[in-house]
Design an enzyme around this catalytic site. Structure first.
Site, PDB file in Angstrom:
ATOM      1  N   SER A 266      10.869  92.297  62.222  1.00 53.50           N
ATOM      2  CA  SER A 266      10.393  93.084  63.238  1.00 53.50           C
ATOM      3  C   SER A 266      10.178  92.128  64.596  1.00 53.50           C
ATOM      4  O   SER A 266      11.021  91.381  64.943  1.00 53.50           O
ATOM      5  CB  SER A 266       9.153  93.922  63.053  1.00 53.50           C
ATOM      6  OG  SER A 266       8.908  94.793  63.971  1.00 53.50           O
TER       7      SER A 266
ATOM      8  N   ASP B 292      13.811  94.450  65.599  1.00 54.04           N
ATOM      9  CA  ASP B 292      14.280  95.589  64.754  1.00 54.04           C
ATOM     10  C   ASP B 292      14.401  97.032  65.518  1.00 54.04           C
ATOM     11  O   ASP B 292      14.806  97.884  64.938  1.00 54.04           O
ATOM     12  CB  ASP B 292      13.646  95.762  63.553  1.00 54.04           C
ATOM     13  CG  ASP B 292      12.406  96.218  63.547  1.00 54.04           C
ATOM     14  OD1 ASP B 292      11.562  96.206  64.603  1.00 54.04           O
ATOM     15  OD2 ASP B 292      11.933  96.992  62.388  1.00 54.04           O
TER      16      ASP B 292
ATOM     17  N   ASP C 245      12.248  99.186  66.629  1.00 60.21           N
ATOM     18  CA  ASP C 245      11.577 100.554  66.174  1.00 60.21           C
ATOM     19  C   ASP C 245      10.277 100.622  67.318  1.00 60.21           C
ATOM     20  O   ASP C 245       9.460 101.510  67.144  1.00 60.21           O
ATOM     21  CB  ASP C 245      10.865 100.263  64.861  1.00 60.21           C
ATOM     22  CG  ASP C 245       9.957  99.148  64.594  1.00 60.21           C
ATOM     23  OD1 ASP C 245       9.738  98.258  65.463  1.00 60.21           O
ATOM     24  OD2 ASP C 245       9.528  99.070  63.418  1.00 60.21           O
TER      25      ASP C 245
END
Length: 450
Positions: free
Chosen positions: A106, A247, A249
């Site tokens: 992430s 990533d 998100d």
């Protein structure tokens, strides 16, 4: 049985150190495959699993290890290549696969990496399934007979399929023509996806953070380093800037004046828009860190805010428990469960843009009257295992601050889950109060258990 490897967002760590090593990831793939194969045994066909990754150099090594482990367990593998975490969640569900796996850490630097799983319905694996995988990890690694080994193939046009999904979440009646947008992809998984989404909807797109080299993910760009976006918005006289993390998100937004908007503020914008379109929103979910000003502003709209523990996993749990749709963390994880099963930075940005289009207002105008309370966070290193909850001096300091701030601020004390640190956060209308009470509590902690 307690979990040794899975945290709140899969298995994560520094590459080359346990558990992020090729041999462990091979065993993890095999263990996950055995659990998935067991659950699919009654349904007949061999299960298939989709693997995606971000742009870290270690992704090649870990992808090969994971693929080998799954194949040894008799699981077919589909390889998506670089793909966002929410993209894997969507494709797993759309292609009716047994599970999806993302190789990513992430927002962490390139030398970290991790493995996280999605179930067939595009949700993160339930705790009980992760526990079954950990139990299988304790058993010997084996290999299916040659005629039962899994096959691997590349999923062609994974990016194109996901781009179309993202575009489908934007109202058909609207387009982005006339808007100049800076899109910062953090040199991560969205580098060849996000710019296309906004461009194909009509925007004039200026991409940054779209030159990954294996080592520069999240390095001075992206949602965790928004200064690059602020500079680019101003330099290009853009209408808006959108920053994703490695990533994709999570999301941060910058307006034409260079003002940064976090997940708390964007949650308010989305709730306000949902009320305007649907007439009512029963409630929304934030976290223990959600700014008090946003909670009070939502109350002014007649919307209850429920606070979950820090972590998008916990926000999601609360939303499902209550049957609500909207939730967020200040860090930029935004959930809209009528659009996607998980937090998606691109989809969340489109929801914000739709709110602006529908209202004819800027983000600043949509947030008129909502002024975030100043927050002060002090991390105090404490003795390993020290009990701060039963310490009289610390509790007296907390009680004193809470009494003084009643109705105009709050105190949050929580222990770090990864290091021997106590996090002392004070939030108040006046910045001097945040400094004064945070330092007073931190001093009490240092005197007592540091």
């Amino acid at each position: 049985m307690g979990r040794r490897y899975f945290g709140t967002d899969g298995v994560r760590g520094k590459v080359g150190e346990a558990p992020i090593t090729p041999d462990f990831v091979l065993r993890l793939g095999y263990a996950a495959g055995k659990v998935l194969a067991g659950s699919a045994a009654a349904s007949g066909p061999r299960p298939s699993v989709l693997i995606g990754k971000d742009t870290r150099i270690s992704g090649y090594m870990l992808e090969a290890s994971l693929e080998a482990g799954l194949s040894a367990a008799g699981i077919d593998v589909m390889l998506a290549g670089p793909m966002t975490t929410p993209g894997i969640a969507y494709l797993t569900r759309a292609l009716r696969l047994a599970a999806g796996v993302v190789i990513s850490a992430s927002h962490n630097p390139y030398y970290d990496n991790g493995i996280k799983f999605f179930s067939a319905d595009g949700n993160k694996l339930p705790d009980e399934v992760e526990t079954l995988i950990e139990a299988q990890l304790e058993r010997p690694l084996a290999c299916a007979p040659s005629d039962q080994l899994g096959r691997a193939r590349r999923l062609h046009d994974a990016g194109g399929r996901y781009i179309e999904f993202c575009k489908s979440t934007f109202p058909q009646a609207f387009n982005l023509r006339g808007l100049k947008l800076v899109i910062d992809c953090a040199n991560g998984a969205a580098y060849d996806i996000a710019p296309h989404v906004f461009h194909e909807l009509g925007a004039d797109v200026i991409p940054i953070g779209v030159s990954p080299n294996g080592f520069n993910i999240n390095d001075g760009v992206g949602a965790t380093a928004p200064d690059a976006l602020v500079r680019a918005v101003r330099a290009n006289h853009a209408d808006l800037g959108i920053a994703l993390d490695g990533d994709a998100d999570r999301l941060q937004v910058v307006d034409a004046q260079g003002r940064l908007y976090n997940g708390d503020e964007l949650l308010y914008v989305l709730v306000k828009d949902r009320i305007a379109t649907d007439g009512t929103v029963e409630g929304a979910v934030g976290t223990l860190m959600t700014n008090l000003a946003v909670e009070q502003a939502l109350e002014g709209l007649g919307v209850q805010l429920v606070r979950a523990n820090v972590g998008d996993r916990y926000v999601l749990e609360q939303l499902r428990e209550r049957g609500w749709q909207l939730g967020a963390e200040g860090s930029g994880h935004i959930l809209s469960l009528d659009r996607h099963t998980t937090g998606d930075g691109i989809v969340s940005a489109l929801l914000v843009l739709a709110a602006m289009k529908r209202s004819g207002k800027t983000i600043a105008q949509l947030l008129d009257g909502v002024k975030l309370f100043p927050q002060k966070l002090i991390n105090v290193r404490i003795a390993q295992g020290a009990d701060w909850k039963d310490n009289a001096e610390i509790q007296q300091s907390i009680a004193s601050a809470e009494a003084e701030l009643k109705g105009k601020g709050r105190v949050l004390i929580r222990a770090s889950g990864t290091e021997p640190v106590l996090r002392v956060m004070v939030e108040a209308r006046e910045e001097r109060d945040t400094m004064h009470y945070a330092e007073a509590i931190a001093s009490a902690v240092k005197r007592s258990i540091a």
